[in-house]
Design a protein around this motif. Structure first.
Motif, PDB file in Angstrom:
ATOM      1  N   MET A   1       0.851  -1.166   0.000  1.00  0.00           N
ATOM      2  CA  MET A   1       0.000   0.000   0.000  1.00  0.00           C
ATOM      3  C   MET A   1       0.899   1.231   0.000  1.00  0.00           C
ATOM      4  SD  MET A   1      -3.154   0.937   2.532  1.00  0.00           S
ATOM      5  CE  MET A   1      -2.243   1.248   4.028  1.00  0.00           C
ATOM      6  N   SER A   2       0.663   2.128  -0.935  1.00  0.00           N
ATOM      7  CA  SER A   2       1.468   3.333  -1.010  1.00  0.00           C
ATOM      8  C   SER A   2       0.855   4.434  -0.149  1.00  0.00           C
ATOM      9  CB  SER A   2       1.570   3.804  -2.467  1.00  0.00           C
ATOM     10  OG  SER A   2       0.292   4.133  -2.955  1.00  0.00           O
ATOM     11  N   GLU A   3       1.687   5.409   0.186  1.00  0.00           N
ATOM     12  CA  GLU A   3       1.236   6.526   1.010  1.00  0.00           C
ATOM     13  C   GLU A   3       0.093   7.246   0.318  1.00  0.00           C
ATOM     14  OE1 GLU A   3       3.017  10.667   2.708  1.00  0.00           O
ATOM     15  OE2 GLU A   3       4.348   8.925   2.644  1.00  0.00           O
ATOM     16  N   GLY A   4      -0.948   7.545   1.062  1.00  0.00           N
ATOM     17  CA  GLY A   4      -2.092   8.246   0.521  1.00  0.00           C
ATOM     18  C   GLY A   4      -3.133   7.348  -0.123  1.00  0.00           C
ATOM     19  N   GLU A   5      -2.829   6.033  -0.254  1.00  0.00           N
ATOM     20  CA  GLU A   5      -3.791   5.106  -0.840  1.00  0.00           C
ATOM     21  C   GLU A   5      -4.900   4.829   0.176  1.00  0.00           C
ATOM     22  OE1 GLU A   5      -3.953   0.656  -2.830  1.00  0.00           O
ATOM     23  OE2 GLU A   5      -2.131   1.331  -1.865  1.00  0.00           O
ATOM     24  N   LEU A   6      -6.127   4.864  -0.293  1.00  0.00           N
ATOM     25  CA  LEU A   6      -7.255   4.569   0.584  1.00  0.00           C
ATOM     26  C   LEU A   6      -7.365   3.065   0.775  1.00  0.00           C
ATOM     27  CD1 LEU A   6      -9.879   7.021  -0.937  1.00  0.00           C
ATOM     28  CD2 LEU A   6      -8.573   7.306   1.169  1.00  0.00           C
ATOM     29  N   PHE A   7      -7.550   2.650   2.024  1.00  0.00           N
ATOM     30  CA  PHE A   7      -7.640   1.228   2.309  1.00  0.00           C
ATOM     31  C   PHE A   7      -8.635   0.998   3.420  1.00  0.00           C
ATOM     32  CE2 PHE A   7      -5.602  -2.871   3.698  1.00  0.00           C
ATOM     33  CZ  PHE A   7      -5.860  -3.537   2.515  1.00  0.00           C
ATOM     34  N   PRO A   8      -9.793   0.499   3.206  1.00  0.00           N
ATOM     35  CA  PRO A   8     -10.238  -0.003   1.914  1.00  0.00           C
ATOM     36  C   PRO A   8     -10.623   1.140   0.977  1.00  0.00           C
ATOM     37  CG  PRO A   8     -12.033  -0.191   3.461  1.00  0.00           C
ATOM     38  CD  PRO A   8     -10.842   0.316   4.235  1.00  0.00           C
ATOM     39  N   GLU A   9     -10.515   0.869  -0.291  1.00  0.00           N
ATOM     40  CA  GLU A   9     -10.899   1.841  -1.293  1.00  0.00           C
ATOM     41  C   GLU A   9     -12.422   1.944  -1.318  1.00  0.00           C
ATOM     42  OE1 GLU A   9     -10.770   2.214  -6.113  1.00  0.00           O
ATOM     43  OE2 GLU A   9      -9.101   1.220  -5.109  1.00  0.00           O
ATOM     44  N   PRO A  10     -12.971   3.176  -1.279  1.00  0.00           N
ATOM     45  CA  PRO A  10     -14.430   3.296  -1.344  1.00  0.00           C
ATOM     46  C   PRO A  10     -14.979   2.604  -2.595  1.00  0.00           C
ATOM     47  CG  PRO A  10     -13.442   5.381  -0.718  1.00  0.00           C
ATOM     48  CD  PRO A  10     -12.313   4.459  -1.111  1.00  0.00           C
ATOM     49  N   GLY A  11     -16.056   1.873  -2.419  1.00  0.00           N
ATOM     50  CA  GLY A  11     -16.673   1.152  -3.517  1.00  0.00           C
ATOM     51  C   GLY A  11     -15.993  -0.158  -3.856  1.00  0.00           C
ATOM     52  N   TRP A  12     -15.129  -0.672  -2.960  1.00  0.00           N
ATOM     53  CA  TRP A  12     -14.372  -1.878  -3.263  1.00  0.00           C
ATOM     54  C   TRP A  12     -15.278  -3.066  -3.582  1.00  0.00           C
ATOM     55  CZ3 TRP A  12     -15.061  -6.424  -0.788  1.00  0.00           C
ATOM     56  CH2 TRP A  12     -15.567  -6.405   0.514  1.00  0.00           C
ATOM     57  N   ALA A  13     -16.437  -3.145  -2.919  1.00  0.00           N
ATOM     58  CA  ALA A  13     -17.288  -4.324  -3.107  1.00  0.00           C
ATOM     59  C   ALA A  13     -17.824  -4.391  -4.532  1.00  0.00           C
ATOM     60  CB  ALA A  13     -18.428  -4.333  -2.096  1.00  0.00           C
ATOM     61  N   GLY A  14     -18.246  -3.263  -5.083  1.00  0.00           N
ATOM     62  CA  GLY A  14     -18.717  -3.251  -6.462  1.00  0.00           C
ATOM     63  C   GLY A  14     -17.581  -3.433  -7.448  1.00  0.00           C
ATOM     64  N   ALA A  15     -16.468  -2.759  -7.182  1.00  0.00           N
ATOM     65  CA  ALA A  15     -15.324  -2.824  -8.094  1.00  0.00           C
ATOM     66  C   ALA A  15     -14.734  -4.238  -8.172  1.00  0.00           C
ATOM     67  CB  ALA A  15     -14.245  -1.833  -7.660  1.00  0.00           C
ATOM     68  N   SER A  16     -14.813  -4.984  -7.077  1.00  0.00           N
ATOM     69  CA  SER A  16     -14.245  -6.341  -7.065  1.00  0.00           C
ATOM     70  C   SER A  16     -15.238  -7.403  -7.540  1.00  0.00           C
ATOM     71  CB  SER A  16     -13.771  -6.695  -5.652  1.00  0.00           C
ATOM     72  OG  SER A  16     -14.888  -6.878  -4.786  1.00  0.00           O
ATOM     73  N   GLY A  17     -16.481  -7.004  -7.804  1.00  0.00           N
ATOM     74  CA  GLY A  17     -17.493  -7.963  -8.220  1.00  0.00           C
ATOM     75  C   GLY A  17     -18.215  -8.639  -7.069  1.00  0.00           C
ATOM     76  N   HIS A  18     -17.904  -8.233  -5.841  1.00  0.00           N
ATOM     77  CA  HIS A  18     -18.555  -8.816  -4.671  1.00  0.00           C
ATOM     78  C   HIS A  18     -20.026  -8.398  -4.597  1.00  0.00           C
ATOM     79  CE1 HIS A  18     -18.861 -10.516  -0.660  1.00  0.00           C
ATOM     80  NE2 HIS A  18     -19.360  -9.377  -0.223  1.00  0.00           N
ATOM     81  N   VAL A  19     -20.320  -7.194  -5.051  1.00  0.00           N
ATOM     82  CA  VAL A  19     -21.684  -6.676  -5.023  1.00  0.00           C
ATOM     83  C   VAL A  19     -22.098  -6.256  -6.423  1.00  0.00           C
ATOM     84  CG1 VAL A  19     -23.150  -4.771  -4.237  1.00  0.00           C
ATOM     85  CG2 VAL A  19     -21.591  -5.875  -2.630  1.00  0.00           C
TER      86      VAL A  19
END
Length: 164
Positions: A1-19
């Motif tokens: 994870m780089s500095e300033g990276e959001l973790f978890p990234e907002p919207g991760w569930a849709g972006a990953s196909g989970h939702v």
């Protein structure tokens, strides 16, 4: 994870196909209530450490799997009894009282005896006179209708916004 990276990234569930929310569908109110009740029973069974009730939430060939923040996967557990045993394996280390709070339940249109549902989980921990959040996240349920007209979890994909 780089500095300033959001973790978890907002919207991760849709972006990953989970939702992938289903279209709003008229469906049976009774079916929607029974689906929501099955989801609630899963939480109650876990929190009350009722292994038999936990297994009864699943179809005999049910599958439990997880994803953490869209990146880390928990390998699938197969079979109602194996799922209940695996989940019960956490209980000795959890000296707190867990509370699985499911909300924002969205139920799709039943298709061939199965239905897709989503719910948010807020997982709380009560210990030493204090209640604190443990994790939250989107859960995806595929439920199958039994011959008695009830719904059981055929596949549960638990999503967590933060490590637990």
């Amino acid at each position: 994870m780089s500095e300033g990276e959001l973790f978890p990234e907002p919207g991760w569930a849709g972006a990953s196909g989970h939702v992938a929310l289903p279209e709003a569908a008229p469906g049976s109110v009774a079916d929607r209530l029974l689906v929501a009740e099955t989801i609630a029973r899963y939480g109650w069974a876990y929190d009350e450490r009722d292994r038999a009730a936990l297994a009864a939430c699943f179809t005999p060939d049910g599958v439990w799997q997880g994803i953490i923040m869209g990146r880390d996967h928990v390998e699938p557990i197969h079979g109602a009894d194996a799922i209940a045993a695996w989940l019960a394996g956490f209980w000795p280390a959890q000296i707190d009282q867990r509370r699985h709070v499911f909300s924002n339940i969205v139920v799709g249109e039943p298709d061939g005896g199965e239905v897709l549902a989503y719910a948010y989980l807020v997982l709380l921990s009560s210990h030493d006179r204090t209640t604190t959040p443990v994790s939250a996240g989107p859960y995806r349920f595929t439920l199958r209708r039994t011959d008695r007209g009830l719904w059981r979890i055929a596949r549960l994909a638990a999503g967590f916004d933060a490590p637990f």
